[in-house]
Design an enzyme around this catalytic site. Structure first.
Site, mmCIF file in Angstrom:
data_model
loop_
_atom_site.group_PDB
_atom_site.id
_atom_site.type_symbol
_atom_site.label_atom_id
_atom_site.label_comp_id
_atom_site.label_asym_id
_atom_site.label_seq_id
_atom_site.Cartn_x
_atom_site.Cartn_y
_atom_site.Cartn_z
ATOM 1 C CG HIS A 193 51.962 -21.837 15.193
ATOM 2 N ND1 HIS A 193 51.576 -21.769 13.717
ATOM 3 C CD2 HIS A 193 52.120 -22.587 14.948
ATOM 4 C CE1 HIS A 193 52.245 -21.773 12.718
ATOM 5 N NE2 HIS A 193 52.638 -23.170 13.138
ATOM 6 C CG HIS A 237 55.338 -31.614 10.864
ATOM 7 N ND1 HIS A 237 55.609 -31.411 10.414
ATOM 8 C CD2 HIS A 237 54.705 -31.331 11.897
ATOM 9 C CE1 HIS A 237 55.707 -30.414 10.329
ATOM 10 N NE2 HIS A 237 54.755 -29.400 11.649
HETATM 11 C C1 HEM Z 1 59.977 -25.921 11.435
HETATM 12 C C2 HEM Z 1 59.255 -25.982 12.075
HETATM 13 C C3 HEM Z 1 57.629 -26.202 10.770
HETATM 14 C C4 HEM Z 1 57.632 -26.045 10.077
HETATM 15 C C5 HEM Z 1 57.770 -24.962 8.690
HETATM 16 C C6 HEM Z 1 56.044 -25.944 9.919
HETATM 17 C C7 HEM Z 1 55.340 -26.140 8.701
HETATM 18 C C8 HEM Z 1 53.739 -26.946 9.380
HETATM 19 C C9 HEM Z 1 52.428 -26.171 7.924
HETATM 20 C C10 HEM Z 1 53.090 -25.811 6.590
HETATM 21 C C11 HEM Z 1 51.260 -27.130 8.252
HETATM 22 C C12 HEM Z 1 50.292 -27.536 7.661
HETATM 23 C C13 HEM Z 1 49.340 -26.067 8.103
HETATM 24 C C14 HEM Z 1 48.111 -26.226 7.199
HETATM 25 O O1 HEM Z 1 48.296 -26.352 5.762
HETATM 26 O O2 HEM Z 1 46.665 -26.631 7.116
HETATM 27 C C15 HEM Z 1 52.064 -27.965 9.200
HETATM 28 C C16 HEM Z 1 51.049 -28.368 10.224
HETATM 29 C C17 HEM Z 1 50.972 -28.753 11.202
HETATM 30 N N1 HEM Z 1 51.794 -28.634 12.339
HETATM 31 FE FE1 HEM Z 1 53.374 -27.757 11.605
HETATM 32 N N2 HEM Z 1 55.556 -26.888 11.573
HETATM 33 C C18 HEM Z 1 57.281 -26.660 11.651
HETATM 34 C C19 HEM Z 1 56.290 -27.688 13.248
HETATM 35 C C20 HEM Z 1 56.130 -27.866 14.469
HETATM 36 C C21 HEM Z 1 55.802 -28.293 15.645
HETATM 37 C C22 HEM Z 1 57.337 -28.202 16.698
HETATM 38 C C23 HEM Z 1 54.801 -28.577 15.846
HETATM 39 C C24 HEM Z 1 54.522 -29.317 17.404
HETATM 40 C C25 HEM Z 1 54.859 -28.866 17.910
HETATM 41 C C26 HEM Z 1 53.733 -28.446 14.738
HETATM 42 C C27 HEM Z 1 52.585 -29.008 14.854
HETATM 43 C C28 HEM Z 1 51.483 -29.517 14.081
HETATM 44 C C29 HEM Z 1 50.490 -30.016 13.625
HETATM 45 C C30 HEM Z 1 49.784 -30.825 14.880
HETATM 46 C C31 HEM Z 1 50.272 -29.812 12.284
HETATM 47 C C32 HEM Z 1 48.437 -30.447 11.722
HETATM 48 C C33 HEM Z 1 47.989 -29.564 12.018
HETATM 49 C C34 HEM Z 1 46.437 -30.412 11.553
HETATM 50 O O3 HEM Z 1 46.727 -31.452 10.693
HETATM 51 O O4 HEM Z 1 45.062 -29.127 11.202
HETATM 52 N N3 HEM Z 1 54.611 -28.607 13.826
HETATM 53 N N4 HEM Z 1 52.921 -27.470 10.041
#
Ligand code: HEM
Ligand SMILES: *[C@@H]1O[C@H](CO)[C@@H](O)[C@H](O)[C@H]1NC(C)=O
Ligand SMILES: *[C@@H]1O[C@H](CO)[C@@H](O)[C@H](O)[C@H]1NC(C)=O
Ligand SMILES: *[C@@H]1O[C@H](CO)[C@@H](O)[C@H](O)[C@H]1NC(C)=O
Ligand SMILES: *[C@@H]1O[C@H](CO)[C@@H](O)[C@H](O)[C@H]1NC(C)=O
Length: 366
Positions: free
Chosen positions: A70, A198
């Site tokens: 982010h 993810h």
């Molecule tokens: C197409 C691109 C992406 C979308 C649309 C997306 C969307 C999301 C969403 C909606 C969540 C849940 C957030 C919540 O409700 O708390 C999430 C969690 C997460 N995302 Fe993504 N994400 C994307 C790409 C990435 C990338 C590139 C990374 C890291 C390199 C990443 C790492 C994470 C991690 C580690 C979580 C879990 C956070 C937690 O467990 O607290 N995401 N993502």
């Protein structure tokens, strides 16, 4: 004669390069190739104990990994070409201008980890941009079977707020995600590679009514970096046909998941099935090593968006080596069969997985 001289020079060169480089002495008897890396050992000790609760791959590690994205994805050559400020990439602006950037809709929830991290960055007097990438790399190194990410130090602490609308939303169409990520320099396959993140993800803002955190698209036990996400096999599984909502209904950015207690993002569901990304997605099902090495490569790119890597100092040696895991062979979740799989890669058949034994799988709260 000539050849003798050449031989002499050659052996001299060998002797010179064999002299060991002087290593800088850091705290607790540790050494680094560059003295500028020493501070990161102190940051490491502090965050492993006080941010990641004794080196856990827990919620703060997951949120720290999410924050690397982010901060960094606020980078748009497209906007720059239009004469506007396109964002500084991995520059720490999400922490320096948290009151602006954490209010962007796509950044919902990241304010918590920004404010949790900030005192550590200030205490050690390191730049916000460096700290965010370092914390993400250390956090994910705590996940068994995870990547060991490159860490380059030396980002400026001076930044400007990123423009809004550069962070992808889970409700975005694949065309939108490919365009936005393409603008920042990522190919469709590299987007899939990034989504290995993810495998250790949970959600709590897309459906805030779910009273506990659930495995997002993927994992019931998001403490190991497990390619089951791509499989949609044992607990987390993006290619299985969705049948239910784990909470009490559909939310923006959510689609049905195949398992009780599992949460699936619309964007992950689409990317797993789109012809432009489906084969890369499917390729990770049987190949954990490839998933990890491609994630390491693409994260090196993400972590230096807007930066000149040649001007940074390589302090990767400070990042811990993740515990290796003997992952069980991938299976479909108990109660599922290949008939439930929505295979979408035309070039390669879906692997012939069998189902785990026992009653139908559900995903426990995390
Ligand atoms: C197409 C691109 C992406 C979308 C649309 C997306 C969307 C999301 C969403 C909606 C969540 C849940 C957030 C919540 O409700 O708390 C999430 C969690 C997460 N995302 Fe993504 N994400 C994307 C790409 C990435 C990338 C590139 C990374 C890291 C390199 C990443 C790492 C994470 C991690 C580690 C979580 C879990 C956070 C937690 O467990 O607290 N995401 N993502
Ligand atoms: C980085 O900038 C913030 C303000 O955005 C400041 O509080 C902090 O002290 C600065 N850190 C360093 C290392 O200069
Ligand atoms: C903190 O870092 C800044 C920028 O690198 C430097 O100018 C300042 O002297 C440092 N402060 C301390 C207390 O070390
Ligand atoms: C670049 O920006 C223009 C104007 O906002 C937009 O129409 C176009 O889709 C963008 N292209 C990419 C690749 O993001
Ligand atoms: C969903 O859950 C929330 C909190 O438990 C509740 O307030 C709301 O009425 C529920 N909505 C539906 C459609 O069941």
């Amino acid at each position: 004669m000539f050849s003798k001289i050449i031989v002499a020079f050659t052996s001299l060169a060998v002797v010179v390069s064999a002299v060991p480089m002087r290593r800088a002495t850091c705290s607790n008897g540790r050494t680094a190739t560059d003295a500028a890396c020493c501070v990161w050992f102190d940051v490491l000790d502090d965050i492993q104990q006080n941010l990641f609760d004794n080196s856990e791959c827990g919620e703060d590690a997951h949120e720290s990994l999410r924050l690397t994205f982010h901060d960094a994805i606020g980078f748009s050559p497209n906007l720059t070409a239009q004469g506007k400020f396109g964002g500084g990439g991995a520059d720490g602006s999400i922490m320096a201008f948290a009151q602006i950037e954490t209010n962007f809709h796509a950044n919902i929830g990241v304010d918590e980890i920004v404010e949790t991290q900030r005192p550590f960055a200030l205490k050690h007097n390191v730049s916000f941009g460096d700290f965010i990438q370092f914390a993400g790399a250390v956090g994910v190194s705590n996940c068994a079977g995870g990547p060991r990410l490159q860490f380059l130090a030396g980002r400026s602490n001076i930044s400007q707020p990123s423009p809004d609308l550069l962070v992808p939303e889970p409700s975005d169409l694949t065309d939108t995600i490919l365009a936005r990520m393409g603008d920042a320099g990522f190919s469709p396959n590299e987007i899939v590679d990034l989504l290995a993140s993810h495998t250790v993800a949970a959600q709590d803002k897309v459906d805030p009514t779910i009273p506990f955190r659930k495995g997002t698209p993927f994992d019931s036990t998001p403490s190991s970096f497990d390619s089951q996400f791509f499989i949609e096999a044992s607990d987390c599984r993006t290619l299985l046909q969705g049948t239910l909502f784990p909470g009490n209904g559909s939310n923006v950015g959510e689609v049905e998941s195949p398992l009780l207690g599992e949460f699936r993002l619309f964007s992950d569901n689409e990317l797993a099935r789109d012809p432009r990304t489906a084969c890369e997605w499917q390729s990770f099902i049987l190949d954990h090593d490839s998933m990890v090495s491609k994630f390491e490569a693409v994260m090196a790119k993400l972590a230096t968006l807007g930066q000149n890597p040649a001007e940074l100092t390589d302090c990767s040696e400070v990042i811990p080596v993740p515990a290796s895991v003997q992952l069980p062979a991938p299976t479909l979740p108990a109660g599922k069969s290949l008939a439930d799989v929505q295979a979408a890669c035309a070039a390669t058949p879906f692997p012939a997985l069998s189902a785990a034994p026992g009653p139908a799988t559900s995903v426990a709260p995390v």
